[in-house]
Design an enzyme around this catalytic site. Structure first.
Site, PDB file in Angstrom:
ATOM      1  N   LYS A 167       0.878  -1.185   0.000  1.00  0.00           N
ATOM      2  CA  LYS A 167       0.000   0.000   0.000  1.00  0.00           C
ATOM      3  C   LYS A 167       0.900   1.215   0.000  1.00  0.00           C
ATOM      4  CE  LYS A 167      -1.944   2.846   2.354  1.00  0.00           C
ATOM      5  NZ  LYS A 167      -1.770   4.305   2.111  1.00  0.00           N
TER       6      LYS A 167
ATOM      7  N   GLU B 160       9.035   0.771  11.203  1.00  0.00           N
ATOM      8  CA  GLU B 160      10.122   1.756  11.108  1.00  0.00           C
ATOM      9  C   GLU B 160       9.457   3.112  11.255  1.00  0.00           C
ATOM     10  OE1 GLU B 160      12.155   4.476  10.287  1.00  0.00           O
ATOM     11  OE2 GLU B 160      12.189   3.925   8.163  1.00  0.00           O
TER      12      GLU B 160
ATOM     13  N   CYS C  72      13.016  10.354   8.371  1.00  0.00           N
ATOM     14  CA  CYS C  72      12.801   9.820   9.719  1.00  0.00           C
ATOM     15  C   CYS C  72      14.076   9.955  10.540  1.00  0.00           C
ATOM     16  CB  CYS C  72      12.344   8.371   9.641  1.00  0.00           C
ATOM     17  SG  CYS C  72      13.376   7.376   8.584  1.00  0.00           S
TER      18      CYS C  72
ATOM     19  N   GLU D 114       8.561  15.522  16.152  1.00  0.00           N
ATOM     20  CA  GLU D 114       9.114  15.371  14.808  1.00  0.00           C
ATOM     21  C   GLU D 114       8.511  16.452  13.908  1.00  0.00           C
ATOM     22  OE1 GLU D 114       8.198  11.569  12.980  1.00  0.00           O
ATOM     23  OE2 GLU D 114      10.201  11.450  12.132  1.00  0.00           O
TER      24      GLU D 114
HETATM   25  N1  LIG Z   1       9.521   7.432   9.710  1.00  0.00           N
HETATM   26  C1  LIG Z   1       9.271   7.856   8.496  1.00  0.00           C
HETATM   27  O1  LIG Z   1       9.949   7.507   7.541  1.00  0.00           O
HETATM   28  C2  LIG Z   1       8.104   8.758   8.264  1.00  0.00           C
HETATM   29  C3  LIG Z   1       7.608   8.844   6.976  1.00  0.00           C
HETATM   30  C4  LIG Z   1       6.509   9.652   6.740  1.00  0.00           C
HETATM   31  C5  LIG Z   1       5.962  10.362   7.790  1.00  0.00           C
HETATM   32  N2  LIG Z   1       6.495  10.286   9.020  1.00  0.00           N
HETATM   33  C6  LIG Z   1       5.942  11.070  10.143  1.00  0.00           C
HETATM   34  O2  LIG Z   1       4.562  10.940  10.124  1.00  0.00           O
HETATM   35  C7  LIG Z   1       3.954  12.235  10.098  1.00  0.00           C
HETATM   36  C8  LIG Z   1       2.652  12.180   9.363  1.00  0.00           C
HETATM   37  O3  LIG Z   1       2.875  11.805   8.010  1.00  0.00           O
HETATM   38  P1  LIG Z   1       1.882  10.807   7.342  1.00  0.00           P
HETATM   39  O4  LIG Z   1       0.515  11.202   7.734  1.00  0.00           O
HETATM   40  O5  LIG Z   1       2.125  10.662   5.918  1.00  0.00           O
HETATM   41  O6  LIG Z   1       2.359   9.437   8.043  1.00  0.00           O
HETATM   42  P2  LIG Z   1       1.460   8.219   8.335  1.00  0.00           P
HETATM   43  O7  LIG Z   1       2.105   7.391   9.358  1.00  0.00           O
HETATM   44  O8  LIG Z   1       0.070   8.684   8.560  1.00  0.00           O
HETATM   45  O9  LIG Z   1       1.458   7.457   6.911  1.00  0.00           O
HETATM   46  C9  LIG Z   1       2.384   6.476   6.508  1.00  0.00           C
HETATM   47  C10 LIG Z   1       1.638   5.388   5.751  1.00  0.00           C
HETATM   48  O10 LIG Z   1       0.681   4.771   6.618  1.00  0.00           O
HETATM   49  C11 LIG Z   1      -0.612   4.797   6.021  1.00  0.00           C
HETATM   50  N3  LIG Z   1      -1.618   4.879   7.087  1.00  0.00           N
HETATM   51  C12 LIG Z   1      -2.167   5.989   7.647  1.00  0.00           C
HETATM   52  N4  LIG Z   1      -3.074   5.634   8.576  1.00  0.00           N
HETATM   53  C13 LIG Z   1      -3.121   4.290   8.604  1.00  0.00           C
HETATM   54  C14 LIG Z   1      -3.844   3.346   9.366  1.00  0.00           C
HETATM   55  N5  LIG Z   1      -4.746   3.709  10.264  1.00  0.00           N
HETATM   56  N6  LIG Z   1      -3.605   2.029   9.157  1.00  0.00           N
HETATM   57  C15 LIG Z   1      -2.685   1.620   8.253  1.00  0.00           C
HETATM   58  N7  LIG Z   1      -1.978   2.484   7.490  1.00  0.00           N
HETATM   59  C16 LIG Z   1      -2.178   3.797   7.672  1.00  0.00           C
HETATM   60  C17 LIG Z   1      -0.562   5.998   5.099  1.00  0.00           C
HETATM   61  O11 LIG Z   1      -1.572   5.916   4.127  1.00  0.00           O
HETATM   62  C18 LIG Z   1       0.841   5.888   4.545  1.00  0.00           C
HETATM   63  O12 LIG Z   1       0.874   4.907   3.528  1.00  0.00           O
HETATM   64  C19 LIG Z   1       5.007  13.115   9.451  1.00  0.00           C
HETATM   65  O13 LIG Z   1       4.845  14.437   9.756  1.00  0.00           O
HETATM   66  C20 LIG Z   1       6.237  12.530  10.042  1.00  0.00           C
HETATM   67  O14 LIG Z   1       6.456  13.051  11.306  1.00  0.00           O
HETATM   68  C21 LIG Z   1       7.545   9.490   9.287  1.00  0.00           C
END
Ligand SMILES: NC(=O)c1ccc[n+]([C@@H]2O[C@H](COP(=O)([O-])OP(=O)(O)OC[C@H]3O[C@@H](n4cnc5c(N)ncnc54)[C@H](O)[C@@H]3O)[C@@H](O)[C@H]2O)c1
Length: 541
Positions: free
Chosen positions: A232, A308, A342, A439
């Site tokens: 996904k 991660e 990250c 973050e």
């Molecule tokens: N560690 C990393 O590499 C990383 C990457 C992106 C974002 N982030 C952090 O997350 C914050 C928010 O960004 P975001 O909203 O894109 O991250 P997120 O954690 O919401 O999204 C990451 C992935 O998880 C999916 N997702 C969201 N809700 C879900 C759920 N309930 N069940 C399963 N999958 C789900 C999203 O569609 C996306 O594919 C950023 O500001 C940052 O701080 C961290």
């Protein structure tokens, strides 16, 4: 000397792009932002108002299920946006629980009945190597898709992220025929051996900050071990994985082995993490959602979970450090990929003896950072990925000012179109400030002063994250004390963001569960079976 060697960054892929881009960037910087650089420079503003046309055609927008590109069952689509303008790039099929279910069934069938898990491992390796070759041949197209969808500089995507994507597939292809168990002596007159078998159907949920690299970190080890996957993608960046999926088919990866569903987290992502027939889920993203994924596994079929997650990594500049080099490396550690990493070195601790000089030079370096259209050569920083992240970062900048941190440069948007933010540096940040604890995921450097190695270890560890840490020091005693004292999954000494496929990556504390990359990743994608038999015929035979 150690620091000079490390800073030459020969060993670091991202270091290579850093130095390659640095030369181009410095030239562009001095051309564009002469003297005390001004963001308001008419030329820069004009460039942002008139974005370049990306060198790419979008061919794949449907879901990849069972070897075919198909519409979502609901027929719904969603728009993906260009962060340079917020204009719609294209519409992509929107998968939800029903599509995830069909994709999981296809992956299950490919696992139970298809050739992939059972074929000779060297054949799997050949196919994965062919896939790597195709990714490499289509590097410009894939890099352009990621730059367009996420706003990252095209040159960064092409020269740093594409090679590491390809290398991950080649590295794990190399493991395919080297995954095996052991024979084990027993005390009870039995012959025993272990088999390392694929886990089964793997759900993989990836973020938007490094779409292709995350695709590679997830898919390559899963396939090398003989699993099938349902991936996904992040809703912000669906395009490159779909193109890569078409190349996977062209390489000869059988239908149903790689399924790709674009869609939202609360629908498609949640359906994958709750699915009763998914054997394992690997997630990269926020700690908040990581907890939901773990909870979903616990509430359903106890699928195996690797996570991660986020970080608030310290970057520590010690007494005696060469300040120019420390500034450059700490700048890279934080600002790389618009600060959307990250592992970003987002808490910069600087020894009191070099603090003032560091601040002056960190401000100068931030002012020189070339922010602009990601398709323009030499650009170091593009727009943030979307409006939500843009507003979130600006909110943190305001919180920093409200709480009394000293803003020394940046602090607002750049231009009037798209999601560009001026490289921002805060000085005198205190441990309790929000910008020092949460973050930010943006181009905001927070600098604080420290006096001793003991003090900085305590303060650096005072976080619920533990993903990475950077140490910049010429002193081997400080390096040894710090690298052992810091509670983080990766400690980079006189270098930063070294993401070689051979190295394990993952977090302590709330930064994650398990390790990706390297030999350690194989544990995530294999089950261990022990087979036990008597050495001589037992009485009942
Ligand atoms: N560690 C990393 O590499 C990383 C990457 C992106 C974002 N982030 C952090 O997350 C914050 C928010 O960004 P975001 O909203 O894109 O991250 P997120 O954690 O919401 O999204 C990451 C992935 O998880 C999916 N997702 C969201 N809700 C879900 C759920 N309930 N069940 C399963 N999958 C789900 C999203 O569609 C996306 O594919 C950023 O500001 C940052 O701080 C961290």
């Amino acid at each position: 000397m150690a620091s000079r060697n490390a800073l030459s960054a020969g060993a670091s892929l991202l270091g290579r792009i850093l130095s390659r881009n640095q030369r181009a960037a410095t030239a562009v910087a001095s051309r564009k932002l002469s003297g005390a650089a001004s963001y308001g420079a008419a030329a820069a503003e004009k460039e942002l108002e008139n974005p370049l046309t990306p060198p790419v055609e979008i061919k794949y927008t449907k879901l990849l299920i069972d070897g075919k590109f198909v519409d979502s069952i609901s027929g719904k689509t969603f728009a993906t946006h260009d962060p340079r303008t917020d204009e719609v790039i294209t519409h992509v099929s929107e998968g939800d629980a029903a599509d995830i279910d069909v994709a999981v069934k296809a992956a299950r069938k490919a696992f139970d009945e298809g050739p992939w898990p059972k074929m000779h491992a060297h054949q799997r390796a050949s196919i994965l190597n062919r896939f790597a070759d195709l990714l490499e041949q289509h590097g410009e197209e894939l890099a352009a898709l990621d730059a367009l969808d996420s706003g990252k500089p095209y040159e960064q995507a092409l020269y740093a992220e594409m090679p590491t994507t390809v290398r991950n597939f080649r590295y794990f292809a190399g493991w395919a025929d080297k995954i095996h168990g052991r024979t084990i002596p027993t005390d009870s007159g039995h012959f025993a051996y272990t088999l390392h078998e694929p886990v089964g159907v793997c759900g993989q949920i990836i973020p938007w900050n490094f779409p292709l690299v995350m695709f590679a970190w997830k898919v390559a080890p899963a396939l090398a071990c003989g699993n099938t996957v349902v991936l996904k993608t992040a809703e912000q960046t669906p395009l490159s994985a779909l193109r890569a999926g078409a190349l996977a088919l062209e390489a000869g990866i059988p239908p149903g082995v790689v399924n790709i569903v674009s869609g939202y987290g609360e629908t498609a992502g949640a359906a994958l993490s709750h699915h009763m027939d998914v054997d394992k889920v690997a997630f990269t993203g926020s700690t908040e959602v990581g907890k939901k994924v773990l909870e979903a596994a616990a509430k359903t079929n106890l699928k195996k979970v690797t996570l991660e997650l986020g970080g608030k990594s310290p970057f520590i500049v010690c007494e005696g450090a060469d300040v120019d080099k420390a500034v450059e490396l700490s700048h890279f550690a934080l600002f790389f990929n618009q600060g959307q990493c990250c592992s970003a070195g987002s808490r910069t601790f600087v020894h009191e003896k070099v603090y003032d000089e560091f601040l002056e030079k960190a401000k100068e370096r931030a002012l020189k950072r070339v922010v602009g259209d990601p398709f323009r050569s030499g650009v170091e920083q593009g727009p943030q990925v979307d409006r939500e992240q843009f507003n979130k970062v600006l909110g943190y900048i305001k919180a920093g000012q409200d709480e009394g941190a000293r803003l020394i440069t940046g602090g607002s948007r750049l231009g009037s179109k798209g999601f560009y933010i001026k490289p921002t540096v805060f000085a005198d940040v205190e441990d309790h400030h929000k910008i020092f604890n949460e973050e930010i995921f943006g181009p905001v450097q927070s600098v604080t002063k420290f006096s001793s190695v003991e003090e900085v270890i305590k303060r650096a560890n005072r976080t619920h994250y533990g993903l990475a840490a950077g140490i910049f020091s010429p002193n081997i005693d400080d390096i040894n004390t710090l690298s052992r004292g810091l509670r983080a999954g990766s400690v980079w000494v006189n270098t930063y963001d070294v993401f070689d496929p051979t190295l394990p990556f993952g977090g302590y504390k709330q930064s994650g569960l398990g390790r990706e990359k390297g030999i350690y990743a194989l544990d995530n994608y294999t089950e261990v079976k022990v087979v036990v038999m008597p050495l001589s015929n037992p009485a009942w035979q």
